[in-house]
Design an enzyme around this catalytic site. Sequence first.
Site, PDB file in Angstrom:
ATOM      1  N   TYR A 181       0.866  -1.177   0.000  1.00 55.68           N
ATOM      2  CA  TYR A 181       0.000   0.000   0.000  1.00 55.68           C
ATOM      3  C   TYR A 181       0.897   1.219   0.000  1.00 55.68           C
ATOM      4  CZ  TYR A 181      -3.313   3.606   1.363  1.00 55.68           C
ATOM      5  OH  TYR A 181      -4.059   4.761   1.401  1.00 55.68           O
TER       6      TYR A 181
ATOM      7  N   ASP B 247       9.642   2.471   0.604  1.00 54.25           N
ATOM      8  CA  ASP B 247       8.535   3.192   1.240  1.00 54.25           C
ATOM      9  C   ASP B 247       8.544   2.878   2.732  1.00 54.25           C
ATOM     10  OD1 ASP B 247       6.231   4.371   2.077  1.00 54.25           O
ATOM     11  OD2 ASP B 247       4.976   3.596   0.465  1.00 54.25           O
TER      12      ASP B 247
ATOM     13  N   LYS C 148       3.762   9.782   8.445  1.00 50.59           N
ATOM     14  CA  LYS C 148       3.233   9.327   9.741  1.00 50.59           C
ATOM     15  C   LYS C 148       4.056   9.817  10.929  1.00 50.59           C
ATOM     16  CE  LYS C 148       0.855   5.190   7.927  1.00 50.59           C
ATOM     17  NZ  LYS C 148      -0.551   5.511   7.784  1.00 50.59           N
TER      18      LYS C 148
END
Length: 452
Positions: free
Chosen positions: A154, A256, A283
């Site tokens: 994702y 990522d 995040k």
Amino acid sequence: MNVTDSAIYRRYVEANGNSRRHAERARAHVPTGTSRALLRHAPFPFYTVKGEGAYTTDLDGNRRIDFHGNYTAMIHGHAHPEITAAVMARLPTGTAYSSPSVDEEALAALLCERVPSVEQVVFNNSGSEAVMVALRAARAVTGRDRIGRFEGGYHGSSDFMLVGGHHLPSIDDPVRVSFPHPDFAGVPRAACDDVVLMRYNSPEALVEAVRRHGHELAAIIVEPMLGAGGIIPAEPEFLMVLREETRRAGIALICDEVITLRQAYGGGQSLYQLDPDLTTMAKIIGGGFPIGAVGGKREFMRCFNEPELGGTTANLGTFSANAISVTAGLTAMRLLDAASIESLNSLGEATRETLRIILQKHAPAAQVSGSGSLFQIHWTRAALRDARAVESADQTLKLLTCLGLSNRSIHISVRGMGALSTPMTASHVEALGSALEGTLSEMASEGWNLGL
Ligand SMILES: Cc1ncc(COP(=O)(O)O)c(C=O)c1O
């Protein structure tokens, strides 16, 4: 039994009456009652009104231990006093200016110091934006268009990254290389044309994909652990072959780290001595505020200021590197020193062990995956190496586990993912363990087959 007839489901509905009524009201102005598609679940999500340390409180006054952590972002829990103080001190002098602010430099320097492959950084507003810009940078440097990615990965909500992650093609050979389909309505077919989809943790698929498509791939993007795809760590050989193949074929390797940066002082890549060309972060580096970042080697980052590559690569955004996000992020990252990561990770190991023992005893059909401070409960016996295994999980048992835990003051994501935060201690893990035992006993007494 139908899931809606389960006492677990009914108790959730009863205990969250104000949230249910709010969801009904909110649907008039916000489709489905929440803007965030990944927070929707049956019968409705509870609405949070307060967060404090490891706990949140909802509209009905239910207080829960937050193992969800806003999909791993809230590594210091909620309203951490030092982060709050830093932001409060910064607020009176403004938030987002019309010329660059001086604040971003310190956070960029911290990230460069921690992650050896990161020599320079540009900030934007989310992990999705970071990925979008990293892909653009790879295209600018290599002069190619296509992107390789892995099933179950994702990478946020840009069109190119919303293809192929779900609804996996039904081929079942060990060497899986395919062209994806849009995962969501409205994603253009054209986005699929530029993406090559590979099986995760399969060096064979990688070698085959590079053999067939290497000359047209600008980048391959990978998480060192499938995050949203199931908290499935990469196997070292897979990442080693990935680095070798991409280097040989002149393909940019993008790591990522939006979820995995928390796993080690130097990020998930450092656990594998992986040396990517570009790294995306978000995040935890925002300390609870919106942020994204692309970092990488100078030879790739030069695309942000070298017109000879066909024009400067665009990293835009009205609120990129705004003073508040980078102030909060810098405070959060300084708090997250090597010692606090180590203690989070050992609590993570203890959590997975606790869950493993309980599942073995009460639910042989379930297992736990993860590493560092992350875990996920899976209702499948399949070997957890890739997205296909994760997708084989029983959806009803997954939902009941989440609702049953919620009824017992524990919040994990509906897909079964959990993240630890620094305010947590062994007592929070114990509470999670007892809540899981209680939930599984209730499920068994209702006749759900936990041994599938
Ligand atoms: C690995 C990974 N990349 C990118 C993103 C997108 O980040 P954001 O939600 O900040 O846009 C996520 C979000 O969960 C993620 O897990």
